[in-house]
Design a protein around this motif. Structure first.
Motif, PDB file in Angstrom:
ATOM      1  N   GLY A  48       3.823 -58.536  48.878  1.00 35.45           N
ATOM      2  CA  GLY A  48       3.505 -59.733  48.096  1.00 35.45           C
ATOM      3  C   GLY A  48       4.382 -59.887  46.879  1.00 35.45           C
ATOM      4  O   GLY A  48       5.508 -59.384  46.813  1.00 35.45           O
ATOM      5  N   SER A  49       3.863 -60.590  45.874  1.00 33.90           N
ATOM      6  CA  SER A  49       4.607 -60.895  44.665  1.00 33.90           C
ATOM      7  C   SER A  49       5.040 -59.625  43.940  1.00 33.90           C
ATOM      8  O   SER A  49       4.344 -58.611  43.964  1.00 33.90           O
ATOM      9  N   ALA A  50       6.185 -59.709  43.246  1.00 34.60           N
ATOM     10  CA  ALA A  50       6.666 -58.581  42.448  1.00 34.60           C
ATOM     11  C   ALA A  50       6.199 -58.676  41.003  1.00 34.60           C
ATOM     12  O   ALA A  50       6.517 -57.812  40.190  1.00 34.60           O
ATOM     13  N   ASN A  51       5.439 -59.713  40.666  1.00 29.06           N
ATOM     14  CA  ASN A  51       4.939 -59.897  39.313  1.00 29.06           C
ATOM     15  C   ASN A  51       3.989 -58.760  38.962  1.00 29.06           C
ATOM     16  O   ASN A  51       3.004 -58.539  39.657  1.00 29.06           O
ATOM     17  N   PRO A  52       4.250 -58.008  37.885  1.00 24.40           N
ATOM     18  CA  PRO A  52       3.374 -56.887  37.519  1.00 24.40           C
ATOM     19  C   PRO A  52       1.925 -57.300  37.339  1.00 24.40           C
ATOM     20  O   PRO A  52       1.016 -56.532  37.635  1.00 24.40           O
ATOM     21  N   GLU A  53       1.703 -58.503  36.841  1.00 19.25           N
ATOM     22  CA  GLU A  53       0.335 -58.980  36.622  1.00 19.25           C
ATOM     23  C   GLU A  53      -0.441 -59.041  37.933  1.00 19.25           C
ATOM     24  O   GLU A  53      -1.651 -58.841  37.978  1.00 19.25           O
ATOM     25  N   ASP A  54       0.261 -59.311  39.024  1.00 17.79           N
ATOM     26  CA  ASP A  54      -0.384 -59.385  40.329  1.00 17.79           C
ATOM     27  C   ASP A  54      -0.680 -58.000  40.899  1.00 17.79           C
ATOM     28  O   ASP A  54      -1.450 -57.865  41.849  1.00 17.79           O
ATOM     29  N   LYS A  55      -0.065 -56.961  40.327  1.00 16.88           N
ATOM     30  CA  LYS A  55      -0.249 -55.604  40.849  1.00 16.88           C
ATOM     31  C   LYS A  55      -1.373 -54.855  40.144  1.00 16.88           C
ATOM     32  O   LYS A  55      -1.934 -53.910  40.694  1.00 16.88           O
ATOM     33  N   VAL A  56      -1.709 -55.265  38.922  1.00 16.91           N
ATOM     34  CA  VAL A  56      -2.665 -54.524  38.115  1.00 16.91           C
ATOM     35  C   VAL A  56      -4.010 -54.384  38.820  1.00 16.91           C
ATOM     36  O   VAL A  56      -4.599 -53.304  38.866  1.00 16.91           O
ATOM     37  N   ALA A  57      -4.532 -55.482  39.382  1.00 12.04           N
ATOM     38  CA  ALA A  57      -5.851 -55.451  40.014  1.00 12.04           C
ATOM     39  C   ALA A  57      -5.901 -54.461  41.170  1.00 12.04           C
ATOM     40  O   ALA A  57      -6.946 -53.856  41.433  1.00 12.04           O
ATOM     41  N   GLN A  58      -4.780 -54.278  41.863  1.00 15.55           N
ATOM     42  CA  GLN A  58      -4.760 -53.377  43.014  1.00 15.55           C
ATOM     43  C   GLN A  58      -4.940 -51.916  42.596  1.00 15.55           C
ATOM     44  O   GLN A  58      -5.359 -51.083  43.396  1.00 15.55           O
ATOM     45  N   LEU A  59      -4.647 -51.616  41.315  1.00 18.92           N
ATOM     46  CA  LEU A  59      -4.832 -50.256  40.829  1.00 18.92           C
ATOM     47  C   LEU A  59      -6.308 -49.957  40.576  1.00 18.92           C
ATOM     48  O   LEU A  59      -6.680 -48.807  40.328  1.00 18.92           O
ATOM     49  N   ALA A  60      -7.158 -50.992  40.610  1.00 18.19           N
ATOM     50  CA  ALA A  60      -8.590 -50.818  40.373  1.00 18.19           C
ATOM     51  C   ALA A  60      -9.320 -50.360  41.619  1.00 18.19           C
ATOM     52  O   ALA A  60     -10.551 -50.358  41.651  1.00 18.19           O
ATOM     53  N   ASN A  61      -8.589 -49.962  42.635  1.00 12.46           N
ATOM     54  CA  ASN A  61      -9.222 -49.563  43.876  1.00 12.46           C
ATOM     55  C   ASN A  61      -8.390 -48.497  44.585  1.00 12.46           C
ATOM     56  O   ASN A  61      -7.182 -48.649  44.731  1.00 12.46           O
ATOM     57  N   GLY A  62      -9.028 -47.396  44.993  1.00 17.48           N
ATOM     58  CA  GLY A  62      -8.349 -46.395  45.804  1.00 17.48           C
ATOM     59  C   GLY A  62      -7.487 -45.427  45.014  1.00 17.48           C
ATOM     60  O   GLY A  62      -7.601 -45.300  43.793  1.00 17.48           O
ATOM     61  N   THR A  63      -6.604 -44.735  45.725  1.00 21.50           N
ATOM     62  CA  THR A  63      -5.735 -43.712  45.135  1.00 21.50           C
ATOM     63  C   THR A  63      -4.279 -44.121  45.290  1.00 21.50           C
ATOM     64  O   THR A  63      -3.855 -44.556  46.355  1.00 21.50           O
ATOM     65  N   HIS A  64      -3.528 -43.992  44.211  1.00 17.86           N
ATOM     66  CA  HIS A  64      -2.121 -44.388  44.210  1.00 17.86           C
ATOM     67  C   HIS A  64      -1.282 -43.280  43.569  1.00 17.86           C
ATOM     68  O   HIS A  64      -1.643 -42.737  42.527  1.00 17.86           O
ATOM     69  N   THR A  65      -0.173 -42.954  44.208  1.00 20.17           N
ATOM     70  CA  THR A  65       0.768 -41.973  43.688  1.00 20.17           C
ATOM     71  C   THR A  65       1.989 -42.696  43.134  1.00 20.17           C
ATOM     72  O   THR A  65       2.461 -43.668  43.720  1.00 20.17           O
ATOM     73  N   PHE A  66       2.486 -42.238  41.990  1.00 21.31           N
ATOM     74  CA  PHE A  66       3.658 -42.892  41.414  1.00 21.31           C
ATOM     75  C   PHE A  66       4.545 -41.898  40.681  1.00 21.31           C
ATOM     76  O   PHE A  66       4.079 -40.857  40.204  1.00 21.31           O
ATOM     77  N   ARG A  67       5.818 -42.227  40.649  1.00 21.06           N
ATOM     78  CA  ARG A  67       6.782 -41.480  39.842  1.00 21.06           C
ATOM     79  C   ARG A  67       6.911 -42.170  38.496  1.00 21.06           C
ATOM     80  O   ARG A  67       6.847 -43.399  38.399  1.00 21.06           O
ATOM     81  N   VAL A  68       7.085 -41.377  37.449  1.00 24.14           N
ATOM     82  CA  VAL A  68       7.213 -41.929  36.107  1.00 24.14           C
ATOM     83  C   VAL A  68       8.410 -41.291  35.417  1.00 24.14           C
ATOM     84  O   VAL A  68       8.710 -40.112  35.616  1.00 24.14           O
ATOM     85  N   ALA A  69       9.132 -42.095  34.640  1.00 26.36           N
ATOM     86  CA  ALA A  69      10.249 -41.590  33.838  1.00 26.36           C
ATOM     87  C   ALA A  69      10.273 -42.360  32.525  1.00 26.36           C
ATOM     88  O   ALA A  69       9.960 -43.555  32.490  1.00 26.36           O
ATOM     89  N   ALA A  70      10.638 -41.669  31.444  1.00 28.73           N
ATOM     90  CA  ALA A  70      10.709 -42.323  30.134  1.00 28.73           C
ATOM     91  C   ALA A  70      11.823 -41.694  29.320  1.00 28.73           C
ATOM     92  O   ALA A  70      12.034 -40.477  29.365  1.00 28.73           O
ATOM     93  N   ASP A  71      12.504 -42.538  28.570  1.00 30.92           N
ATOM     94  CA  ASP A  71      13.543 -42.096  27.651  1.00 30.92           C
ATOM     95  C   ASP A  71      13.463 -42.969  26.403  1.00 30.92           C
ATOM     96  O   ASP A  71      14.213 -43.934  26.236  1.00 30.92           O
ATOM     97  N   GLY A  72      12.497 -42.664  25.554  1.00 33.91           N
ATOM     98  CA  GLY A  72      12.305 -43.451  24.346  1.00 33.91           C
ATOM     99  C   GLY A  72      11.549 -44.744  24.604  1.00 33.91           C
ATOM    100  O   GLY A  72      11.123 -45.034  25.726  1.00 33.91           O
ATOM    101  N   PRO A  73      11.366 -45.567  23.557  1.00 34.16           N
ATOM    102  CA  PRO A  73      10.559 -46.788  23.654  1.00 34.16           C
ATOM    103  C   PRO A  73      11.206 -47.915  24.457  1.00 34.16           C
ATOM    104  O   PRO A  73      10.521 -48.866  24.834  1.00 34.16           O
TER     105      PRO A  73
END
Length: 407
Positions: free
Chosen positions: A90-115
């Motif tokens: 579906g859509s790549a809009n982050p706002e459309d993805k947030v609700a899907q995190l409210a259900n089930g189990t999701h695995t993700f990779r995270v990376a950060a380098d400052g703000p």
């Protein structure tokens, strides 16, 4: 938190933020408890010292893998509206993805380098959804649908002062990392919260203290919030939201693997793939699958009235404070529960309308009149016969009490 009234054009979207705001207050009440022998043998610390350790942590670079599991106990129809399965598609809009995190189990990779450089990549079998913040650009990419969302900071190139630049709102919408969740929870903790230190633990192979937040007030659906804090550098490694009724965590988000070395620069580089559908800017927010789901709900007979109509002007008033906060939503449409129940039960009504009615759960009575309660493990909502909706991270009895006192 003082009671106040706000008008919202998207009444249905207001319910979840209000429930989260149930922990809002001004200062933290410290309980001088100590870590015990439930895990690694670590020096004793007080809650105040542990919070100061989190606040003093200067770690800005990390990479790893994390998992978030959510069990809200939602009705099947609500689960379907939230997407049910993986994040990709579906859509790549982050706002459309947030609700899907409210259900089930999701695995993700995270990376950060400052703000200015972060990346989250949600894994969905062979497909992925990535949210990348790199300087003045925020990208969302869904490999399954081959859709790209791009948002540019409107102040980029106009002012070298970072403090004056507009925040990256899209990047904030998908703040699923354990440390971001912990940061928001600690900000919200206040005089209605007991804060203590629980058992030590090991998370992602690292020794950790556990900071425990518990509501002082009765009537909350939240039993406690447990935040695992890295014993060496103060980084939150895991956040668990536990129900007052027991059982497995409502939300369990934490690292399974973490490395605090600087990620490679090309980790945050992104170029839209050839042939991908590109959507630019915040003006397109909410036009993807999530928006269509809300439109489908409003098409049910009578439900548009309860939500304030397609261009809802519902009035929202926040009642109470802390963990006992309840939002009262008045649709302003002059329609009540019966205006939905009658057409939903009509033989010509779509089956989804009857399913949604059934999911609203049991009928309740009080000084306010009659209503139905939609129950989950975290957020409960009372829909009354005069068109008001009371919602919060509180029990059914607490909702009825709030409705009786503020009818």
């Amino acid at each position: 938190m003082a009671a106040n009234t706000k008008t919202s054009r998207k009444v249905a979207r207001y319910a979840v933020p209000v429930a989260v705001a149930g922990v809002a207050a001004a200062t933290v009440a410290m309980v001088p408890a100590f870590a015990n022998a439930g895990g690694p043998d670590l020096p004793k610390v007080t809650a105040q010292q542990l919070i100061e350790k989190v606040a003093a942590s200067d770690v800005q670079q990390l990479s790893g893998t994390a998992k978030i599991s959510t069990d809200l106990g939602l009705p099947k129809i609500a689960t379907g509206l939230l997407g049910g399965g993986g994040v990709a598609g579906g859509s790549a809009n982050p706002e459309d993805k947030v609700a899907q995190l409210a259900n089930g189990t999701h695995t993700f990779r995270v990376a950060a380098d400052g703000p200015d450089r972060q990346k989250l990549t949600f894994l969905d079998g062979k497909d992925e959804y990535s949210l990348i913040h790199n300087g003045d650009d925020v990208w969302g990419y869904d490999s399954k649908s081959n859709e790209v969302f791009h948002e540019k900071d409107p102040q980029s190139g106009k002012d070298g002062d970072k403090d004056k630049r507009t925040d990256h709102k899209t990047a904030d919408r998908l703040a699923a990392s354990p440390q971001k969740m912990a940061e928001e929870l600690l900000k919200a903790a206040g005089p209605t919260t007991d804060v203590s230190v629980g058992d030590t633990a090991q998370v992602a192979g690292r020794d950790a203290y556990q900071l425990v937040l518990k509501p002082k007030q009765s009537g909350s659906t939240v039993g406690s919030v447990q935040i695992a804090v890295d014993a060496k550098n103060g980084v939150p490694l895991r956040v668990q939201l536990l129900s007052s009724q027991g059982g497995k965590p409502i939300v369990d988000a934490g690292f399974t693997k973490v490395d605090f070395a600087k990620p490679a620069a090309d980790t945050f580089a992104f170029t839209p793939p050839k042939g991908a559908k590109l959507t630019e800017g915040v003006d397109e927010a909410g036009k993807g699958d999530k928006g269509e789901g809300l439109k489908a709900l409003e098409s049910f007979p009578g439900l548009d009235g309860l939500l304030g109509g397609p261009n809802g002007q519902g009035d929202v008033k926040v009642l109470g404070e802390g963990w006992a906060t309840v939002a009262r939503i008045d649709s302003g449409a002059g329609k009540g529960l019966k205006d939905f129940e009658d057409p939903a039960n009509d033989k010509n009504a779509p089956k989804e309308a009857k399913q949604f009615l059934d999911s609203l759960g049991e009928k309740v009575n009080g000084k306010f009149g009659e209503g139905r309660v939609l129950s989950t493990r975290l957020v409960n909502a009372l829909v009354t016969d005069d068109g008001k909706v009371y919602v919060g991270a509180v029990t059914k009895d607490a909702l009825v009490k709030a409705a009786d006192a503020n009818k």
